[in-house]
Scaffold this motif. Sequence first.
Motif, PDB file in Angstrom:
ATOM      1  N   MET A   1       0.849  -1.197   0.000  1.00 28.82           N
ATOM      2  CA  MET A   1       0.000   0.000   0.000  1.00 28.82           C
ATOM      3  C   MET A   1       0.887   1.251   0.000  1.00 28.82           C
ATOM      4  O   MET A   1       1.885   1.303   0.703  1.00 28.82           O
ATOM      5  CB  MET A   1      -0.879  -0.009   1.263  1.00 28.82           C
ATOM      6  CG  MET A   1      -1.972   1.049   1.211  1.00 28.82           C
ATOM      7  SD  MET A   1      -2.885   1.148   2.759  1.00 28.82           S
ATOM      8  CE  MET A   1      -3.682  -0.450   2.790  1.00 28.82           C
ATOM      9  N   GLU A   2       0.463   2.237  -0.774  1.00 22.83           N
ATOM     10  CA  GLU A   2       1.295   3.442  -0.872  1.00 22.83           C
ATOM     11  C   GLU A   2       1.139   4.300   0.395  1.00 22.83           C
ATOM     12  O   GLU A   2       0.030   4.593   0.817  1.00 22.83           O
ATOM     13  CB  GLU A   2       0.883   4.274  -2.091  1.00 22.83           C
ATOM     14  CG  GLU A   2       1.975   5.243  -2.522  1.00 22.83           C
ATOM     15  CD  GLU A   2       1.440   6.509  -3.152  1.00 22.83           C
ATOM     16  OE1 GLU A   2       1.984   7.585  -2.840  1.00 22.83           O
ATOM     17  OE2 GLU A   2       0.488   6.423  -3.948  1.00 22.83           O
ATOM     18  N   THR A   3       2.262   4.655   0.979  1.00 25.35           N
ATOM     19  CA  THR A   3       2.220   5.495   2.173  1.00 25.35           C
ATOM     20  C   THR A   3       3.067   6.750   1.963  1.00 25.35           C
ATOM     21  O   THR A   3       3.975   6.765   1.135  1.00 25.35           O
ATOM     22  CB  THR A   3       2.743   4.751   3.426  1.00 25.35           C
ATOM     23  OG1 THR A   3       4.109   4.410   3.211  1.00 25.35           O
ATOM     24  CG2 THR A   3       1.939   3.512   3.711  1.00 25.35           C
ATOM     25  N   ILE A   4       2.732   7.793   2.706  1.00 28.41           N
ATOM     26  CA  ILE A   4       3.541   9.011   2.701  1.00 28.41           C
ATOM     27  C   ILE A   4       3.779   9.435   4.147  1.00 28.41           C
ATOM     28  O   ILE A   4       3.016   9.065   5.042  1.00 28.41           O
ATOM     29  CB  ILE A   4       2.872  10.187   1.926  1.00 28.41           C
ATOM     30  CG1 ILE A   4       1.455  10.456   2.451  1.00 28.41           C
ATOM     31  CG2 ILE A   4       2.854   9.929   0.435  1.00 28.41           C
ATOM     32  CD1 ILE A   4       0.851  11.763   1.952  1.00 28.41           C
ATOM     33  N   THR A   5       4.832  10.189   4.326  1.00 33.83           N
ATOM     34  CA  THR A   5       5.130  10.729   5.652  1.00 33.83           C
ATOM     35  C   THR A   5       5.019  12.243   5.588  1.00 33.83           C
ATOM     36  O   THR A   5       5.595  12.876   4.699  1.00 33.83           O
ATOM     37  CB  THR A   5       6.547  10.333   6.102  1.00 33.83           C
ATOM     38  OG1 THR A   5       6.636   8.900   6.112  1.00 33.83           O
ATOM     39  CG2 THR A   5       6.844  10.862   7.505  1.00 33.83           C
ATOM     40  N   ILE A   6       4.236  12.815   6.486  1.00 35.68           N
ATOM     41  CA  ILE A   6       4.138  14.269   6.607  1.00 35.68           C
ATOM     42  C   ILE A   6       4.530  14.619   8.032  1.00 35.68           C
ATOM     43  O   ILE A   6       3.885  14.163   8.989  1.00 35.68           O
ATOM     44  CB  ILE A   6       2.718  14.786   6.302  1.00 35.68           C
ATOM     45  CG1 ILE A   6       2.279  14.358   4.896  1.00 35.68           C
ATOM     46  CG2 ILE A   6       2.660  16.302   6.442  1.00 35.68           C
ATOM     47  CD1 ILE A   6       0.839  14.710   4.567  1.00 35.68           C
ATOM     48  N   LYS A   7       5.612  15.390   8.131  1.00 32.77           N
ATOM     49  CA  LYS A   7       6.180  15.676   9.454  1.00 32.77           C
ATOM     50  C   LYS A   7       6.424  14.367  10.193  1.00 32.77           C
ATOM     51  O   LYS A   7       7.141  13.522   9.717  1.00 32.77           O
ATOM     52  CB  LYS A   7       5.287  16.636  10.233  1.00 32.77           C
ATOM     53  CG  LYS A   7       5.293  18.042   9.625  1.00 32.77           C
ATOM     54  CD  LYS A   7       4.754  19.052  10.605  1.00 32.77           C
ATOM     55  CE  LYS A   7       5.138  20.456  10.156  1.00 32.77           C
ATOM     56  NZ  LYS A   7       4.531  21.470  11.023  1.00 32.77           N
ATOM     57  N   ASP A   8       5.759  14.205  11.346  1.00 34.50           N
ATOM     58  CA  ASP A   8       6.015  13.041  12.197  1.00 34.50           C
ATOM     59  C   ASP A   8       5.017  11.910  11.984  1.00 34.50           C
ATOM     60  O   ASP A   8       5.029  10.925  12.709  1.00 34.50           O
ATOM     61  CB  ASP A   8       5.949  13.499  13.660  1.00 34.50           C
ATOM     62  CG  ASP A   8       4.622  14.215  13.965  1.00 34.50           C
ATOM     63  OD1 ASP A   8       4.042  14.824  13.042  1.00 34.50           O
ATOM     64  OD2 ASP A   8       4.172  14.149  15.121  1.00 34.50           O
ATOM     65  N   LYS A   9       4.139  12.027  10.978  1.00 37.04           N
ATOM     66  CA  LYS A   9       3.067  11.039  10.861  1.00 37.04           C
ATOM     67  C   LYS A   9       3.071  10.317   9.509  1.00 37.04           C
ATOM     68  O   LYS A   9       3.415  10.888   8.477  1.00 37.04           O
ATOM     69  CB  LYS A   9       1.708  11.725  11.054  1.00 37.04           C
ATOM     70  CG  LYS A   9       1.572  12.450  12.391  1.00 37.04           C
ATOM     71  CD  LYS A   9       0.279  12.111  13.070  1.00 37.04           C
ATOM     72  CE  LYS A   9       0.074  12.843  14.390  1.00 37.04           C
ATOM     73  NZ  LYS A   9       1.217  12.830  15.291  1.00 37.04           N
ATOM     74  N   ASN A  10       2.628   9.052   9.540  1.00 34.30           N
ATOM     75  CA  ASN A  10       2.520   8.256   8.320  1.00 34.30           C
ATOM     76  C   ASN A  10       1.058   8.134   7.899  1.00 34.30           C
ATOM     77  O   ASN A  10       0.165   7.958   8.739  1.00 34.30           O
ATOM     78  CB  ASN A  10       3.099   6.855   8.545  1.00 34.30           C
ATOM     79  CG  ASN A  10       4.578   6.903   8.839  1.00 34.30           C
ATOM     80  OD1 ASN A  10       5.316   7.691   8.251  1.00 34.30           O
ATOM     81  ND2 ASN A  10       5.019   6.073   9.768  1.00 34.30           N
ATOM     82  N   PHE A  11       0.877   8.212   6.598  1.00 35.90           N
ATOM     83  CA  PHE A  11      -0.475   8.123   6.036  1.00 35.90           C
ATOM     84  C   PHE A  11      -0.474   7.102   4.899  1.00 35.90           C
ATOM     85  O   PHE A  11       0.500   7.003   4.157  1.00 35.90           O
ATOM     86  CB  PHE A  11      -0.906   9.481   5.468  1.00 35.90           C
ATOM     87  CG  PHE A  11      -1.014  10.577   6.502  1.00 35.90           C
ATOM     88  CD1 PHE A  11      -2.231  10.883   7.088  1.00 35.90           C
ATOM     89  CD2 PHE A  11       0.108  11.304   6.880  1.00 35.90           C
ATOM     90  CE1 PHE A  11      -2.341  11.898   8.035  1.00 35.90           C
ATOM     91  CE2 PHE A  11       0.012  12.324   7.824  1.00 35.90           C
ATOM     92  CZ  PHE A  11      -1.216  12.621   8.412  1.00 35.90           C
ATOM     93  N   ALA A  12      -1.580   6.374   4.766  1.00 35.50           N
ATOM     94  CA  ALA A  12      -1.717   5.391   3.684  1.00 35.50           C
ATOM     95  C   ALA A  12      -2.879   5.792   2.781  1.00 35.50           C
ATOM     96  O   ALA A  12      -3.896   6.319   3.264  1.00 35.50           O
ATOM     97  CB  ALA A  12      -1.972   4.007   4.270  1.00 35.50           C
ATOM     98  N   VAL A  13      -2.747   5.505   1.485  1.00 32.28           N
ATOM     99  CA  VAL A  13      -3.820   5.833   0.537  1.00 32.28           C
ATOM    100  C   VAL A  13      -5.108   5.133   0.955  1.00 32.28           C
ATOM    101  O   VAL A  13      -5.118   3.938   1.215  1.00 32.28           O
ATOM    102  CB  VAL A  13      -3.459   5.389  -0.899  1.00 32.28           C
ATOM    103  CG1 VAL A  13      -4.663   5.563  -1.821  1.00 32.28           C
ATOM    104  CG2 VAL A  13      -2.294   6.196  -1.447  1.00 32.28           C
TER     105      VAL A  13
END
Length: 178
Positions: A1-13
């Motif tokens: 699954m594609e994930t991104i990191t913004i600042k201190d947090k991880n997010f998944a599509v």
Amino acid sequence: METITIKDKNFAVSIPEKEILRQVARVAAEINRDYEGETPVFLAVLNGAFLFAADLLREIKLPCEIHFVKLTSYQGLHSTGTIKEVIGLATDITNRPVIIIEDIVDSGMTMAHILNTLRTHNPKSIDICTLLLKPGALKVQLDIRYCALEIPNDFIVGYGLDYDGLGRNTRDIYTLCN
Ligand code: 5GP
Ligand code: MG
């Protein structure tokens, strides 16, 4: 699954671009049908709704106007907490059909404030058009006529929505990973 990191947090599509655009087109078709013969005034709420408004308006075939409003929030003097004010309502909406374009309705408090403010300008009608709705988080009674996507009570970013000012510039919508 594609994930991104913004600042201190991880997010998944969680909602891919294709599904977003499919639902945006569906909502636009409903508006085109319901407002046939009218010239609605769209009021897009900045910043979060800017991409949704752009994609939605490209699918609207009616004669229409679009304006952009912003909310200011400040601490009230009393214990009422945050007060939101609609700023930048430069156009006269008296006796005109208004469609509010919002990014997300969570508790619904923000939308309730917007509705209260706009009603004082005596529009012909007001409909709500939101990209996202968290039905499980709604705390006030709202009649939401147009909703592109319903989501669970998770924190999301992307496609206009931010985490601490960042992350608005993605095509997909992402959910905060636990
Ligand atoms: P409400 O007043 O309905 O509780 O909150 C609405 C506002 O909270 C939205 O306009 C948005 O700015 C923010 N918000 C609520 N849920 C989320 C979320 O999951 N992600 C982001 N980025 N903002 C949210
Ligand atoms: Mg918003």
